[in-house]
Structures are given as C-alpha cells and as structure tokens.
Write a protein that holds these residues in place. Structure first.
Motif, PDB file in Angstrom:
ATOM      1  N   LYS A 330       0.855  -1.281   0.062  1.00 32.89           N
ATOM      2  CA  LYS A 330      -0.021   0.011   0.174  1.00 32.89           C
ATOM      3  C   LYS A 330       0.970   1.426   0.028  1.00 32.89           C
ATOM      4  O   LYS A 330       0.644   2.459  -0.663  1.00 32.89           O
ATOM      5  CB  LYS A 330      -0.941   0.048   1.192  1.00 32.89           C
ATOM      6  CG  LYS A 330      -2.046  -0.966   1.300  1.00 32.89           C
ATOM      7  CD  LYS A 330      -2.872  -0.750   2.422  1.00 32.89           C
ATOM      8  CE  LYS A 330      -3.890  -1.999   2.433  1.00 32.89           C
ATOM      9  NZ  LYS A 330      -4.717  -1.863   3.672  1.00 32.89           N
ATOM     10  N   ASP A 333       2.254   1.935  -3.293  1.00 33.52           N
ATOM     11  CA  ASP A 333       1.132   2.299  -4.484  1.00 33.52           C
ATOM     12  C   ASP A 333       1.175   3.713  -4.240  1.00 33.52           C
ATOM     13  O   ASP A 333       0.807   4.518  -5.108  1.00 33.52           O
ATOM     14  CB  ASP A 333      -0.148   1.481  -3.860  1.00 33.52           C
ATOM     15  CG  ASP A 333       0.075  -0.080  -4.413  1.00 33.52           C
ATOM     16  OD1 ASP A 333       0.911  -0.310  -5.094  1.00 33.52           O
ATOM     17  OD2 ASP A 333      -1.050  -0.796  -3.979  1.00 33.52           O
ATOM     18  N   PHE A 368       2.329  -3.551 -11.012  1.00 39.08           N
ATOM     19  CA  PHE A 368       1.515  -2.507 -10.633  1.00 39.08           C
ATOM     20  C   PHE A 368       0.730  -1.859 -11.824  1.00 39.08           C
ATOM     21  O   PHE A 368       1.605  -1.631 -12.789  1.00 39.08           O
ATOM     22  CB  PHE A 368       2.051  -1.180  -9.719  1.00 39.08           C
ATOM     23  CG  PHE A 368       1.069  -0.343  -9.422  1.00 39.08           C
ATOM     24  CD1 PHE A 368       1.540   0.934  -9.710  1.00 39.08           C
ATOM     25  CD2 PHE A 368       0.137  -0.696  -8.311  1.00 39.08           C
ATOM     26  CE1 PHE A 368       0.655   1.932  -9.460  1.00 39.08           C
ATOM     27  CE2 PHE A 368      -0.688   0.241  -7.785  1.00 39.08           C
ATOM     28  CZ  PHE A 368      -0.670   1.608  -8.488  1.00 39.08           C
ATOM     29  N   ARG A 381       7.116  -1.200  -9.949  1.00 41.59           N
ATOM     30  CA  ARG A 381       7.492  -0.441  -8.875  1.00 41.59           C
ATOM     31  C   ARG A 381       9.058  -0.106  -8.635  1.00 41.59           C
ATOM     32  O   ARG A 381       9.757  -0.956  -8.781  1.00 41.59           O
ATOM     33  CB  ARG A 381       7.174  -1.055  -7.471  1.00 41.59           C
ATOM     34  CG  ARG A 381       5.732  -0.945  -7.337  1.00 41.59           C
ATOM     35  CD  ARG A 381       5.388  -1.454  -5.896  1.00 41.59           C
ATOM     36  NE  ARG A 381       3.962  -1.500  -5.544  1.00 41.59           N
ATOM     37  CZ  ARG A 381       3.385  -2.475  -5.570  1.00 41.59           C
ATOM     38  NH1 ARG A 381       3.841  -3.502  -6.032  1.00 41.59           N
ATOM     39  NH2 ARG A 381       1.893  -2.566  -5.504  1.00 41.59           N
TER      40      ARG A 381
END
Length: 394
Positions: A330, A333, A368, A381
C-alpha cells in the motif's frame, strides 16, 4: 529556558511580536527533536496563524527579500513538513515543500540555513521513495551549502554529513559509510567536547556497521552505552531508544537468541507506535493508515514474522509477514500515485519523473497497473530497501 524566555518576552512585547513568534518556532523545533510531536504541532500551528495574519495585513512584507516574516513562514513550513513525514503523510509533505521552494527561490542569499534544511528534508523524502541517487545528490547539496555558510570544521557540517554516511550504509557501501561517520565524529568533537546526542547517533551508525561485518560483541557494548546516555537526555520512550532496542534485537537474532530478539522487537514496535501516535494532533494526518504503512513499522513487523518462523511458529509468522507485506504494498502504491500526481511540475526534482519505470515483469510480485481515462499504463515499482526486505521475507 525557552519556555521561561517565551513567557517573559510575551509579557514585555505581546504574544504577536515577531521576536516572540520566532522564539515560539524555535521551541516547537526543540519539542520535535525531543519526540514531543503533539505540542510541537500545536505550537507550529499557532505560529503559522500569527505569521499568516501579519503577512495578510502587510502584503508588501511578503515581497521583501530577506523579510523576517518570510523567514518565519518557511521555518514553520519546514517544521510542519518534518512532522508530516514522521506520520508518513507524503502528499502533505510535498505541498508544504512546494510552498517553501517558492519563497526560498525569491529570497536567495537570505535564507541559506533554511535552504540546507530544505535539501535535507527533500532528501529524506527521496530516500523514503527509494530514490537513493536523488537523495544522495540532495544531501551532497546540503553539505556543500553548509560548508559555504559555515566552514568545513563547523559542527553543523558534521551533522549534515551524517546523512551521507547513512545513505552509504543503506546502499551497502560500508567502507564509505565508516569513513564519513568517522570524519563526522572527529570534526564534531573538535568543536563540542561534551557528550552530545549527535555523537550517540554517530555511534549507532557505527554499531550498525559492526553488526554487518559480524563484530557482534563490540556492537552490543556500543549500543548499550548509547542507550544509557540517550535515556538520560531524551527519556526511555524516544524513537532513538527504539533504534537502540531494534539494534539489540538484531544482535540477539545474530546470536540465535530468538526469544530475547522477539521481546525487543515488540518493545521497539510499542515505542514507535506510541511516539508516532502523538501525531494524531496534526490536521489531515490519517494515523490509522499512516502508522501502519510507515516503513519503520513494516520493517519491524517483517522481522517479528521471521522470528516466529525461526521458532517454528509457522502460522503466526506467515500471518505477520503477510500483514507487513500488505502494508508495504500500500505504501509503494501511494508513492507511485503521488509521483504521477506531481509529474511534470517544477518541484526542484522533488519527485523525479523516472520514479515510475516503464516495463513489466508478469512474474514479479511488484507488478502494478496504473489506469487512466486514455490508456492503461503498466509500471514496475521502484522499491526502497525495506520493501525489498519484506519481499524477500514473503
């Protein structure tokens, strides 16, 4: 002393006098370094209200290069940025840094010491985003500006250089980290002979290096001595104490004392949560999200999970590592979305455009997908070291 001076000056000049406000901003900074985040935040908010009011009443003051009100405004902005960074509120950090950058650009030559702080805070954010090259560049700028403003042997230069040493350690260059931190210690002790908190911070980095090279017993003695002095200066629940206990947990883990290591990791986690829990007084801070996603908590959670696995507690260990991984995912992200949000704006390379790398590895856990109205864009990422550590644990 600051609180006494603040009371006296308030009685003499009034609470909104610029010297009184400047003193209050300094007290807020001291609260921050003591780990007293809530009172620091409240004081910064009060100072900001007064400064903003004065600037609104005298619009020309904000346009004068070197204006003391501009100086105070940036000082408070950077102070609040440190608090938001502790709460892992990166978006708010970016917003405050953008405001700071604009004023610093308009007042070049008048706010050099605040420019140094700007580089350091910016570097801290880049480091958190896993952008080590950019972070090191910003720390180097801070060192160069410090030498320009002070001189090479000044203790402030040593304090900034410690950031470069920490960065070298994060990148695995132990020789470089050791050389820089030794130089920092020597230069600092030339000016300040007494036992200073900064010297303890240097000693903690030296202890981390000792642990990496396997000199466990020497590291243990050093950490115990550091913790004893830090408790005297900062109390038993400061984040620096958590760092010491965390290192002792690593040492016990290396020695095979897994139960002792587990207990120390739990204490570390409690202190981190307690300290950062004071940040609930900060406006916009989402502590339920921010605390759980903070890299320091994710890292300790992953180590707790590995410790449980080493002791044969498979389900408990797996669940703990999975929780750490979910939170770390998270966090990554959020950093990616933040990068996209500020992409293309003039932020003094605050969020480099190459934070998101194009390309995809379908077998990678780091996959992602960013979707927008026009097209689907696949990105990979950019991990920071803690997220990579949790990936390996997972």
């Amino acid at each position: 002393l600051l609180k006494q001076m603040l009371q006296i000056w308030s009685d003499i000049y009034g609470p909104e006098h610029v010297d009184v406000v400047n003193l209050a901003a300094l007290l807020a900074e001291v609260y921050f370094y003591q780990g007293l985040y809530h009172p620091s935040s409240e004081l910064y908010i009060q100072v900001m209200e007064i400064v903003s009011s004065k600037l609104s009443l005298d619009p020309l003051a904000g346009k004068k290069a070197g204006s003391v009100l501009n100086f105070l405004y940036v000082k408070v902005l950077l102070g609040q940025t440190r608090l938001y960074l502790e709460a892992f509120q990166i978006t708010k950090c970016m917003e405050l840094l953008i405001q700071s950058q604009k004023i610093l650009d308009d007042n070049k030559g008048f706010m050099d010491n605040l420019t140094i702080d700007f580089y350091i805070i910016n570097g801290n954010i880049q480091k958190l985003c896993g952008k080590y090259d950019e972070s090191e560049r910003l720390y180097t700028l801070a060192v160069e500006k410090s030498i320009e403003v002070y001189n090479y042997s000044h203790p402030n230069v040593a304090i900034v250089m410690e950031k470069l040493a920490s960065m070298a350690f994060e990148r695995g260059d132990l020789a470089k980290a050791s050389a820089i931190i030794t130089e920092c210690s020597i230069n600092f002790t030339k000016c300040i002979k007494s036992r200073h908190v900064f010297m303890i911070i240097c000693d903690l980095l030296k202890s981390k290096i000792l642990i990496k090279i396997g000199d466990i017993e020497v590291a243990l003695v050093s950490v115990e001595q550091s913790m004893m002095i830090l408790k005297e200066y900062l109390g038993a629940r400061h984040l620096y104490i958590a760092d010491c206990i965390h290192l002792m947990a690593d040492i016990n883990d290396a020695k095979g004392n897994f139960r002792d290591s587990y207990s120390q990791l739990k204490v570390t986690l409690d202190i981190i949560r307690e300290s950062r829990g004071q940040l609930e007084g900060i406006e916009y801070a989402d502590l339920e999200v921010g605390l759980s996603l903070h890299p320091s908590i994710c890292e300790v959670m992953a180590k707790l999970g590995l410790n449980l696995l080493q002791r044969g507690l498979i389900k408990e260990g797996s669940d703990t590592i999975c929780e750490a991984k979910v939170n770390s995912d998270k966090a990554c992200d959020e950093l990616l979305l933040l990068s996209n949000r500020y992409n293309g704006q003039d932020l003094l390379d605050l969020v480099p455009n190459d934070l998101v790398y194009k390309g995809i590895n379908s077998n990678s856990a780091s996959e992602f997908i960013v979707r927008n109205e026009e097209e689907d864009v696949s990105s990979e990422r950019q991990f920071n070291m803690i997220h990579a550590f949790i990936e390996r644990a997972f």
